[in-house]
Structure formats: structure tokens, C-alpha cells
Design an enzyme around this catalytic site. Structure first.
Site, PDB file in Angstrom:
ATOM      1  CD  GLU A 277      -2.944  -0.885   2.429  1.00 13.51           C
ATOM      2  OE1 GLU A 277      -3.156   0.240   2.919  1.00 13.51           O
ATOM      3  OE2 GLU A 277      -3.412  -1.928   2.897  1.00 13.51           O
ATOM      4  CG  HIS A 295      -6.543   0.028   4.557  1.00  9.80           C
ATOM      5  ND1 HIS A 295      -5.205  -0.041   4.851  1.00  9.80           N
ATOM      6  CD2 HIS A 295      -7.193  -0.135   5.744  1.00  9.80           C
ATOM      7  CE1 HIS A 295      -5.046  -0.234   6.164  1.00  9.80           C
ATOM      8  NE2 HIS A 295      -6.246  -0.292   6.714  1.00  9.80           N
TER       9      HIS A 295
END
Length: 324
Positions: A277, A295
């Protein structure tokens, strides 16, 4: 008397802003770039820094911002904050571990339902082929299965794991769980009309969870060394298992996961978090057997309201105690 200032750098709900303002604080919701956070805090006499997962609060910020009294994390995991170092420097570090449990748990089941009914794939293919290959797609997605009666293995049986268990029990699933620190838990399943049941669930070794689960969901913190689920763990699972990770990127070996998906060992995966990420590996994003979200486990309106007000209550309590 000058108001103490709060910088909510990753945002905060309106209810949180209102609670802080009612408590006598000035709330700033300007988004400051990571490399400018320390300068902004010092230039504007910020006493409280609130973050979610985007802003990192490392030693450099802690060392250069002597006026900082509180660092708050809206959510559970605090791996983007050097917590121990901050506390050594006399800064309070707070989070909101209970606020988003139900939101994350519901997302787990969004991915599970998507997996067992092929929604992750049909939502990609229906816009492309729905008008030309309707019957073909109907046949391709005709072998779904029900969650009721299946075994859900929960790795990590804290607040979120228990919220997942509540939903699973309500669906009629068998729940088994593993946790390094918890030996058992009594799960209260509440119904809309005020009735409830209590279900005692003992925890088991992770090896048993892997062996007996039809689906595995992870609710563990970020790992300092190694994966919780790697090639050996996938090998120990049932053929055709489904796996969900809505905890932290890096707890599942994504290379091993893709191998297991491609071989058919794992039927589908639901991922809300990723090793790389905010730039997940393209092999993960493009795999047709993966249900994907960016997320957003805690990102419901209800959870954000709870997070904002809980942070506000903690901040007001801490600073009133200090100043009294």
C-alpha cells in the site's frame, strides 16, 4: 485564554469536530503533506495531532515538535506511529479500538458473500459480456455455495475477530478461532428485538484452524517478522478454501497467495489490505479470483462518528486532567 489546537490531518467526523469544539478546542482539518507535518505543527502551535492510516508519526516529528501533547489514531492499529518513543517523550498516544469493529466485520462478510457467489468476477464480466453471453455467464456462476453450515476460522480473536464471530453465528456458521493471548471468549449475539444468545468459543492452535476451516479470516496486528499465512500454511488448508484479510498488509504472503489461487488450492480471496500500500502489486489487483477493496474496513459513516466522538472524549479527559 487561547484555545488549544487539534490538527486532524486525515480527517475527522463532524460529530468529532463538534465534540472537540464544545470542549474548548480549535479543530483544523487542513490536509498537510507528510514532509510538512512537523513544520505545520510548530508554526501553528498544534497540541494534538490526529491521524488515521495515511499520516506517519515517526521519531522525526516527535523530536521536532516539543509542543505536541497527544497523538491520536482514529482506528485500531498504531503501526504508523512510534508509540513507545512518543510515550517516553511524555506524549499521550490514544486510539479507538472498539469503534470500528462492526464495520470491519461487515466488510469481511461482504467479501465472503462476494466469494461464494462469484460477485468479484461477475461484476467484472457482466458489463463486458452480459448482453452477448448472458447464458454463458449464468452457467459460469451457477455453482455458488451457502455460508450457513460452513466452518469459519478466525485468526486473531480480539474485538474485530469477535465481531466477525457474532455475524457468523447469526448466519448459522460453525466458528473456530485461534489467538496467541486469548484462551476462550463468550460471544453475545444480539438480535433486533432485544433477545440474545451467548456462545462460548474456546481458542485452538492455528494448525487446527487451517486444517478444519472452509474459510479463514485474519484479524491480527502488523507482523515484525514473517507472515502469518505463507506457502506452508496454504498447503495445510482444505482444498478450495476462501481467505479474507481485512487486518494489515504483510500478514499474508501475496506471492504464495497468488500461487495458491492459480493452483486452485484457494478458491478465492478477499483483500482490503495489501503488502505494498498504497500501490498494491498488479498481480494481486488483476487476479480474477480476488475480491478487492482499498483499505476501507473502518470507513463507514457510523464508525467514523464513533471514532470522532471517542477521540474527542479521550482528548478532553486527558487535557482537562493535566490542566486541573
Amino acid at each position: 485564554m487561547k484555545k488549544m489546537k487539534v490538527l486532524a490531518n486525515d480527517g475527522i467526523s463532524k460529530s468529532g469536530v463538534t465534540a472537540l469544539e464544545d470542549g474548548g478546542f480549535e479543530v483544523i482539518t487542513t490536509k498537510v503533506a507528510q514532509e510538512q507535518v512537523a513544520n505545520y505543527i510548530n508554526a501553528n502551535n498544534i497540541s494534538v495531532l490526529l491521524v488515521r492510516s495515511a499520516t506517519k508519526v515517526r521519531k522525526d516529528i516527535i523530536d521536532t515538535c516539543p509542543g505536541l501533547k497527544i497523538i491520536g489514531r482514529g482506528g485500531v492499529g498504531m503501526d504508523n506511529i512510534d508509540v513507545d518513543y512518543a510515550r517516553e517523550k511524555g506524549i499521550h498516544v490514544i486510539n479507538t479500538p472498539a469503534s470500528s469493529s462492526d464495520s470491519v466485520a461487515e466488510l469481511v462478510f461482504a467479501h465472503l458473500f462476494s466469494g461464494v457467489r462469484f460477485l468479484y468476477d461477475s461484476n467484472r464480466n457482466m458489463p463486458l459480456e452480459g448482453d452477448t453471453n448472458f447464458d454463458g455467464l449464468k452457467k459460469a456462476y451457477a455453482n455458488g455455495i451457502e455460508l450457513r453450515g460452513k466452518t469459519l476460522g478466525i485468526i486473531g480473536f480480539g474485538r474485530i475477530g469477535r465481531s466477525v464471530a457474532r455475524i457468523a453465528l447469526g448466519l448459522g456458521m460453525r466458528v473456530i478461532a485461534s489467538d496467541k493471548f486469548e484462551h476462550s471468549a463468550e460471544i453475545r449475539v444480539d438480535f433486533y428485538n432485544g433477545q440474545f444468545i451467548n456462545v462460548a468459543i474456546p481458542t485452538e492452535p492455528i494448525e487446527d484452524i487451517l486444517k478444519h476451516s472452509d474459510f479463514v479470516t485474519l484479524h491480527v496486528p502488523a507482523q515484525d517478522n514473517g507472515y502469518v499465512i505463507g506457502a506452508a500454511q496454504f498447503e495445510a488448508m482444505k482444498d478450495g478454501v476462501g481467505i479474507i484479510n481485512a487486518s494489515r498488509g504483510g500478514v499474508v504472503d501475496e506471492v504464495a497467495l497468488i500461487d495458491a489461487l492459480d493452483s486452485g488450492k484457494v478458491a478465492f480471496a478477499g483483500l482490503d489490505v495489501f503488502e505494498e500500500e498504497p500501490k498494491p502489486a498488479i498481480q494481486v489487483l488483476m487476479n480474477p479470483k480476488v475480491s478487492l477493496t482499498p483499505h476501507i474496513g473502518a470507513a463507514t459513516l457510523e464508525a467514523q462518528d464513533r471514532i470522532g466522538t471517542e477521540l474527542a472524549e479521550q482528548i478532553i479527559s486527558l487535557l482537562k486532567t493535566e490542566n486541573s
